[in-house]
Design a protein around this motif. Structure first.
Motif, mmCIF file in Angstrom:
data_model
loop_
_atom_site.group_PDB
_atom_site.id
_atom_site.type_symbol
_atom_site.label_atom_id
_atom_site.label_comp_id
_atom_site.label_asym_id
_atom_site.label_seq_id
_atom_site.Cartn_x
_atom_site.Cartn_y
_atom_site.Cartn_z
ATOM 1 N N GLY A 1 4.784 8.248 -4.581
ATOM 2 C CA GLY A 1 5.730 8.380 -3.472
ATOM 3 C C GLY A 1 5.095 8.044 -2.136
ATOM 4 N N ILE A 2 3.823 8.526 -1.959
ATOM 5 C CA ILE A 2 3.136 8.217 -0.688
ATOM 6 C C ILE A 2 2.892 6.717 -0.564
ATOM 7 C CG2 ILE A 2 0.971 8.522 0.568
ATOM 8 C CD1 ILE A 2 0.853 11.356 -0.592
ATOM 9 N N ALA A 3 2.492 6.087 -1.697
ATOM 10 C CA ALA A 3 2.259 4.642 -1.658
ATOM 11 C C ALA A 3 3.549 3.895 -1.327
ATOM 12 C CB ALA A 3 1.701 4.178 -3.002
ATOM 13 N N ASP A 4 4.650 4.324 -1.970
ATOM 14 C CA ASP A 4 5.933 3.678 -1.673
ATOM 15 C C ASP A 4 6.325 3.888 -0.215
ATOM 16 O OD1 ASP A 4 6.053 2.879 -4.295
ATOM 17 O OD2 ASP A 4 7.354 4.528 -4.938
ATOM 18 N N ALA B 1 4.994 -0.141 6.283
ATOM 19 C CA ALA B 1 4.386 -1.433 6.630
ATOM 20 C C ALA B 1 5.444 -2.533 6.686
ATOM 21 C CB ALA B 1 3.310 -1.777 5.604
ATOM 22 N N ARG B 2 6.391 -2.502 5.708
ATOM 23 C CA ARG B 2 7.438 -3.517 5.712
ATOM 24 C C ARG B 2 8.323 -3.373 6.968
ATOM 25 N NH1 ARG B 2 9.287 -2.421 1.123
ATOM 26 N NH2 ARG B 2 8.093 -3.972 -0.055
#
Length: 308
Positions: free
Chosen positions: A214-217, A223-224
């Protein structure tokens, strides 16, 4: 009526009355004549000669039961009491043998039961006595059949109905059984605890994995979003450095607003001057530049070491 007539009538009546007798169902009556065996009468109304024949005795043809209690010692030196129930009957065709050959059949049967049990049980341990009680009963029946058949008795069945060890032995056996059950219970509890720990660890690992995903997503989407924001600002004539400064300042004030809205949050001191966002951007750019310079220096230094 004269007395001389009454007396003969009474004598005749007594003679007739004593001439008949009743034999009950499943019973045999032994008739003796002048003290010698004469005949065997079965159930029903029967006739005998008064003063000549007499009923020497009666035998029941029903199945009877005799309970014998024997105390003996096992192979592991434990005293135990056994209750053996013997079911027997008089053979109809051998009533004569049953009546004349044996005066006390109960005592005879008891003696044989004692003899067999005290010969078989000392060969077994206490636990085997409980397991092999049918073998003991069969041995008793076999011995009794061979011995009592000549006396006119048929052994129908023998059963070991009770096995009673010494009181101290029973207490020890109960302690052993209780200890075994406690050991088994402890093993089951340990297995259950291990399963709970393993499953809890699996659940925590899965939770951490999902949390990290979840943190990575979340970071990927941030960033996007930043990339899209920079593209939009570039289209309206704002260069990348100005766009980055604007984004950092905006996030800085959004963070302050979010902290301020939390009533239960701890006190956090952050720089709140107008130049704070610009200073943060300059620090970020400086750190990126320094890291790039260090990386270039390390790349250039490697070939020199190889030349040496």
């Amino acid at each position: 009526m004269p007395t001389s007539i009454i007396i003969p009538i009474v004598i005749i009546a007594l003679i007739l009355f004593s001439s008949f007798f009743m034999v009950k169902q499943q019973t045999a009556a032994i008739i003796e004549r002048f003290g010698k065996f004469h005949s065997i009468k079965q159930s029903g109304l029967k006739l005998k000669i008064p003063f000549v024949d007499k009923i020497a005795g009666k035998l029941s043809l029903k199945i009877q039961q005799l309970d014998v209690i024997i105390e003996t010692k096992t192979l592991d030196d434990v005293f135990v009491k056994l209750k053996v129930s013997v079911q027997y009957k008089v053979i109809t065709e051998k009533v004569y043998d049953a009546f004349y050959k044996l005066d006390y059949p109960h005592d005879q049967i008891t003696s044989y039961v004692f003899d067999v049990v005290r010969a078989e049980v000392p060969k077994m341990k206490l636990d085997d006595v409980f397991v092999k009680k049918n073998d003991i009963a069969i041995a008793v029946k076999t011995e009794l059949n061979d011995a009592m058949l000549d006396y006119g008795f048929d052994i129908i069945r023998t059963l070991v109905t009770d096995i009673d060890p010494d009181a101290q032995v029973k207490i020890a056996m109960n302690r052993i059984n209780a200890a075994d059950r406690e050991k088994t219970a402890a093993q089951y509890e340990g297995d259950a605890q291990r399963i709970l720990i393993v499953e809890k660890a699996k659940a925590e690992a899965e939770s951490k994995r999902l949390q990290g995903q979840g943190i990575a997503d979340q970071r990927r989407e941030i960033a996007r979003g930043l990339e899209e924001s920079v593209d939009v600002l570039n289209r309206v004539g704002i260069n990348s450095q100005e766009a980055s400064a604007l984004i950092v300042v905006t996030q800085h004030y959004d963070t302050l607003q979010s902290i301020g809205s939390e009533t239960n949050s701890n006190l956090i001191l952050l720089p709140n001057s107008p130049q704070a966002g610009s200073q943060m951007l300059n620090d970020m750019v400086a750190s990126f530049t320094a890291s790039n310079q260090i990386g270039e220096a390390m790349k250039n230094a490697k070939p020199k070491k190889l030349d040496k």
